[in-house]
Design a protein around this motif. Structure first.
Motif, PDB file in Angstrom:
ATOM      1  N   ARG A 279     -56.764 -12.042  14.747  1.00  0.00           N
ATOM      2  CA  ARG A 279     -58.116 -11.659  14.327  1.00  0.00           C
ATOM      3  C   ARG A 279     -58.123 -10.224  13.841  1.00  0.00           C
ATOM      4  NH1 ARG A 279     -61.020  -9.293  18.782  1.00  0.00           N
ATOM      5  NH2 ARG A 279     -62.956 -10.027  17.839  1.00  0.00           N
ATOM      6  N   ARG A 280     -59.062  -9.929  12.961  1.00  0.00           N
ATOM      7  CA  ARG A 280     -59.213  -8.569  12.444  1.00  0.00           C
ATOM      8  C   ARG A 280     -60.234  -7.858  13.326  1.00  0.00           C
ATOM      9  NH1 ARG A 280     -56.107  -8.558   8.209  1.00  0.00           N
ATOM     10  NH2 ARG A 280     -55.853 -10.431   6.943  1.00  0.00           N
ATOM     11  N   GLY A 281     -59.782  -7.525  14.479  1.00  0.00           N
ATOM     12  CA  GLY A 281     -60.620  -6.851  15.464  1.00  0.00           C
ATOM     13  C   GLY A 281     -59.715  -6.487  16.617  1.00  0.00           C
ATOM     14  N   THR A 282     -60.286  -6.204  17.729  1.00  0.00           N
ATOM     15  CA  THR A 282     -59.500  -5.859  18.906  1.00  0.00           C
ATOM     16  C   THR A 282     -59.742  -6.882  20.003  1.00  0.00           C
ATOM     17  OG1 THR A 282     -59.666  -3.499  18.364  1.00  0.00           O
ATOM     18  CG2 THR A 282     -59.028  -4.070  20.608  1.00  0.00           C
ATOM     19  N   PRO A 283     -58.747  -7.539  20.502  1.00  0.00           N
ATOM     20  CA  PRO A 283     -57.349  -7.391  20.117  1.00  0.00           C
ATOM     21  C   PRO A 283     -57.022  -8.213  18.876  1.00  0.00           C
ATOM     22  CG  PRO A 283     -57.517  -9.018  21.841  1.00  0.00           C
ATOM     23  CD  PRO A 283     -58.906  -8.507  21.624  1.00  0.00           C
ATOM     24  N   ILE A 284     -56.001  -7.797  18.139  1.00  0.00           N
ATOM     25  CA  ILE A 284     -55.624  -8.570  16.967  1.00  0.00           C
ATOM     26  C   ILE A 284     -54.935  -9.857  17.409  1.00  0.00           C
ATOM     27  CG2 ILE A 284     -55.460  -6.545  15.483  1.00  0.00           C
ATOM     28  CD1 ILE A 284     -52.381  -6.780  15.744  1.00  0.00           C
ATOM     29  N   TRP A 285     -54.313  -9.835  18.609  1.00  0.00           N
ATOM     30  CA  TRP A 285     -53.611 -11.001  19.131  1.00  0.00           C
ATOM     31  C   TRP A 285     -53.574 -10.839  20.650  1.00  0.00           C
ATOM     32  CZ3 TRP A 285     -47.954 -12.493  17.269  1.00  0.00           C
ATOM     33  CH2 TRP A 285     -47.670 -13.794  17.689  1.00  0.00           C
ATOM     34  N   ASN A 286     -54.184 -11.761  21.349  1.00  0.00           N
ATOM     35  CA  ASN A 286     -54.215 -11.694  22.800  1.00  0.00           C
ATOM     36  C   ASN A 286     -52.818 -11.932  23.352  1.00  0.00           C
ATOM     37  OD1 ASN A 286     -54.574 -12.275  25.595  1.00  0.00           O
ATOM     38  ND2 ASN A 286     -56.716 -12.707  25.194  1.00  0.00           N
ATOM     39  N   SER A 287     -52.327 -11.007  24.139  1.00  0.00           N
ATOM     40  CA  SER A 287     -50.957 -11.136  24.646  1.00  0.00           C
ATOM     41  C   SER A 287     -50.779 -12.395  25.492  1.00  0.00           C
ATOM     42  CB  SER A 287     -50.575  -9.898  25.466  1.00  0.00           C
ATOM     43  OG  SER A 287     -51.421  -9.761  26.598  1.00  0.00           O
ATOM     44  N   ARG A 288     -51.865 -12.885  26.091  1.00  0.00           N
ATOM     45  CA  ARG A 288     -51.769 -14.096  26.917  1.00  0.00           C
ATOM     46  C   ARG A 288     -51.546 -15.341  26.080  1.00  0.00           C
ATOM     47  NH1 ARG A 288     -55.563 -10.773  29.137  1.00  0.00           N
ATOM     48  NH2 ARG A 288     -55.294 -10.182  31.312  1.00  0.00           N
ATOM     49  N   ALA A 289     -51.768 -15.224  24.763  1.00  0.00           N
ATOM     50  CA  ALA A 289     -51.588 -16.367  23.868  1.00  0.00           C
ATOM     51  C   ALA A 289     -50.195 -16.393  23.245  1.00  0.00           C
ATOM     52  CB  ALA A 289     -52.641 -16.339  22.767  1.00  0.00           C
ATOM     53  N   VAL A 290     -49.356 -15.426  23.595  1.00  0.00           N
ATOM     54  CA  VAL A 290     -48.027 -15.350  22.998  1.00  0.00           C
ATOM     55  C   VAL A 290     -47.032 -16.120  23.856  1.00  0.00           C
ATOM     56  CG1 VAL A 290     -46.122 -13.814  22.381  1.00  0.00           C
ATOM     57  CG2 VAL A 290     -48.495 -13.122  21.947  1.00  0.00           C
ATOM     58  N   GLY A 291     -46.245 -16.977  23.189  1.00  0.00           N
ATOM     59  CA  GLY A 291     -45.313 -17.794  23.937  1.00  0.00           C
ATOM     60  C   GLY A 291     -43.914 -17.217  24.054  1.00  0.00           C
ATOM     61  N   PHE A 292     -43.528 -16.385  23.099  1.00  0.00           N
ATOM     62  CA  PHE A 292     -42.151 -15.895  23.065  1.00  0.00           C
ATOM     63  C   PHE A 292     -42.117 -14.393  22.868  1.00  0.00           C
ATOM     64  CE2 PHE A 292     -40.499 -20.093  23.087  1.00  0.00           C
ATOM     65  CZ  PHE A 292     -41.397 -20.849  22.353  1.00  0.00           C
ATOM     66  N   TRP A 293     -41.272 -13.736  23.673  1.00  0.00           N
ATOM     67  CA  TRP A 293     -41.162 -12.287  23.654  1.00  0.00           C
ATOM     68  C   TRP A 293     -39.710 -11.852  23.531  1.00  0.00           C
ATOM     69  CZ3 TRP A 293     -45.564  -9.510  23.528  1.00  0.00           C
ATOM     70  CH2 TRP A 293     -46.734 -10.082  24.030  1.00  0.00           C
ATOM     71  N   GLY A 294     -39.517 -10.690  22.887  1.00  0.00           N
ATOM     72  CA  GLY A 294     -38.221 -10.044  22.936  1.00  0.00           C
ATOM     73  C   GLY A 294     -38.127  -9.207  24.195  1.00  0.00           C
ATOM     74  N   GLN A 295     -36.995  -8.522  24.344  1.00  0.00           N
ATOM     75  CA  GLN A 295     -36.758  -7.766  25.567  1.00  0.00           C
ATOM     76  C   GLN A 295     -37.394  -6.383  25.537  1.00  0.00           C
ATOM     77  OE1 GLN A 295     -34.654  -7.916  23.101  1.00  0.00           O
ATOM     78  NE2 GLN A 295     -33.825  -5.850  22.846  1.00  0.00           N
ATOM     79  N   GLY A 296     -37.792  -5.924  24.371  1.00  0.00           N
ATOM     80  CA  GLY A 296     -38.466  -4.637  24.218  1.00  0.00           C
ATOM     81  C   GLY A 296     -37.530  -3.527  23.800  1.00  0.00           C
ATOM     82  N   THR A 297     -38.095  -2.541  23.118  1.00  0.00           N
ATOM     83  CA  THR A 297     -37.353  -1.345  22.723  1.00  0.00           C
ATOM     84  C   THR A 297     -38.275  -0.143  22.898  1.00  0.00           C
ATOM     85  OG1 THR A 297     -36.019  -0.330  20.957  1.00  0.00           O
ATOM     86  CG2 THR A 297     -37.972  -1.558  20.258  1.00  0.00           C
ATOM     87  N   GLN A 298     -37.741   0.921  23.477  1.00  0.00           N
ATOM     88  CA  GLN A 298     -38.572   2.073  23.835  1.00  0.00           C
ATOM     89  C   GLN A 298     -38.766   3.000  22.649  1.00  0.00           C
ATOM     90  OE1 GLN A 298     -40.156   2.795  26.796  1.00  0.00           O
ATOM     91  NE2 GLN A 298     -41.013   4.624  25.798  1.00  0.00           N
ATOM     92  N   VAL A 299     -40.000   3.431  22.449  1.00  0.00           N
ATOM     93  CA  VAL A 299     -40.345   4.448  21.458  1.00  0.00           C
ATOM     94  C   VAL A 299     -40.991   5.616  22.197  1.00  0.00           C
ATOM     95  CG1 VAL A 299     -41.817   5.023  19.494  1.00  0.00           C
ATOM     96  CG2 VAL A 299     -40.626   2.813  19.563  1.00  0.00           C
ATOM     97  N   THR A 300     -40.425   6.809  22.023  1.00  0.00           N
ATOM     98  CA  THR A 300     -40.954   8.007  22.669  1.00  0.00           C
ATOM     99  C   THR A 300     -41.229   9.054  21.610  1.00  0.00           C
ATOM    100  OG1 THR A 300     -39.677   7.539  24.671  1.00  0.00           O
ATOM    101  CG2 THR A 300     -40.549   9.770  24.403  1.00  0.00           C
ATOM    102  N   VAL A 301     -42.463   9.535  21.578  1.00  0.00           N
ATOM    103  CA  VAL A 301     -42.876  10.536  20.598  1.00  0.00           C
ATOM    104  C   VAL A 301     -43.279  11.803  21.343  1.00  0.00           C
ATOM    105  CG1 VAL A 301     -44.367  11.056  18.643  1.00  0.00           C
ATOM    106  CG2 VAL A 301     -43.718   8.689  19.119  1.00  0.00           C
ATOM    107  N   SER A 302     -42.608  12.889  21.050  1.00  0.00           N
ATOM    108  CA  SER A 302     -42.903  14.152  21.729  1.00  0.00           C
ATOM    109  C   SER A 302     -43.754  15.050  20.837  1.00  0.00           C
ATOM    110  CB  SER A 302     -41.606  14.865  22.096  1.00  0.00           C
ATOM    111  OG  SER A 302     -40.823  15.097  20.942  1.00  0.00           O
ATOM    112  N   SER A 303     -44.570  15.866  21.474  1.00  0.00           N
ATOM    113  CA  SER A 303     -45.462  16.738  20.712  1.00  0.00           C
ATOM    114  C   SER A 303     -44.792  18.056  20.372  1.00  0.00           C
ATOM    115  CB  SER A 303     -46.727  17.006  21.533  1.00  0.00           C
ATOM    116  OG  SER A 303     -46.392  17.561  22.777  1.00  0.00           O
TER     117      SER A 303
END
Length: 128
Positions: A104-128
């Protein structure tokens, strides 16, 4: 049936750029939607960018204009180009896929509870 492997995370200073990649191996499903979620410590997982079965793009308001989602069908890889990164973009980023696509074009764009498949994740760190 679905395997997702992310890469490309890292640490950058504010204003910098990163590109995340998600290599996808999908069987059984002929059409899927794919996207990127992120989760910061103590916060809920939120949809950042997504692409439906027809290639339409959806973005979280706070990243619109800075992040771009794209997909190369030849190698079944999903990308997230992140420009002008901010410290508040710091999170674990996850690739997601499903054959059911309530985007959907709103918040949330995709409910995480509706997702069936996930990757393992990758960390993004942004410093000021």
């Amino acid at each position: 049936q679905v395997q997702l492997v992310e890469s490309g995370g890292g640490s950058v200073q504010a204003g910098g750029s990163l590109r995340l990649s998600c290599a996808a191996w999908i069987s059984h499903y002929s059409r899927v939607c794919m996207g990127w979620f992120r989760q910061a410590p103590g916060k809920e997982r939120e949809g950042v960018a997504a692409m439906d079965e027809d290639g339409a793009e959806y973005y979280l308001t706070s990243v619109n204009g800075r992040f771009t989602i794209s997909k190369v069908n030849a190698n079944n890889t999903l990308y997230l180009q992140m420009n002008n990164l901010k410290p508040e973009d710091t999170a674990m980023y996850y690739c997601a896929a499903d054959s059911y696509c309530p985007l959907r074009r709103g918040t949330p764009i995709w409910n995480s509870r509706a997702v069936g498949f996930w990757g393992q994740g990758t960390q993004v760190t942004v410093s000021s």
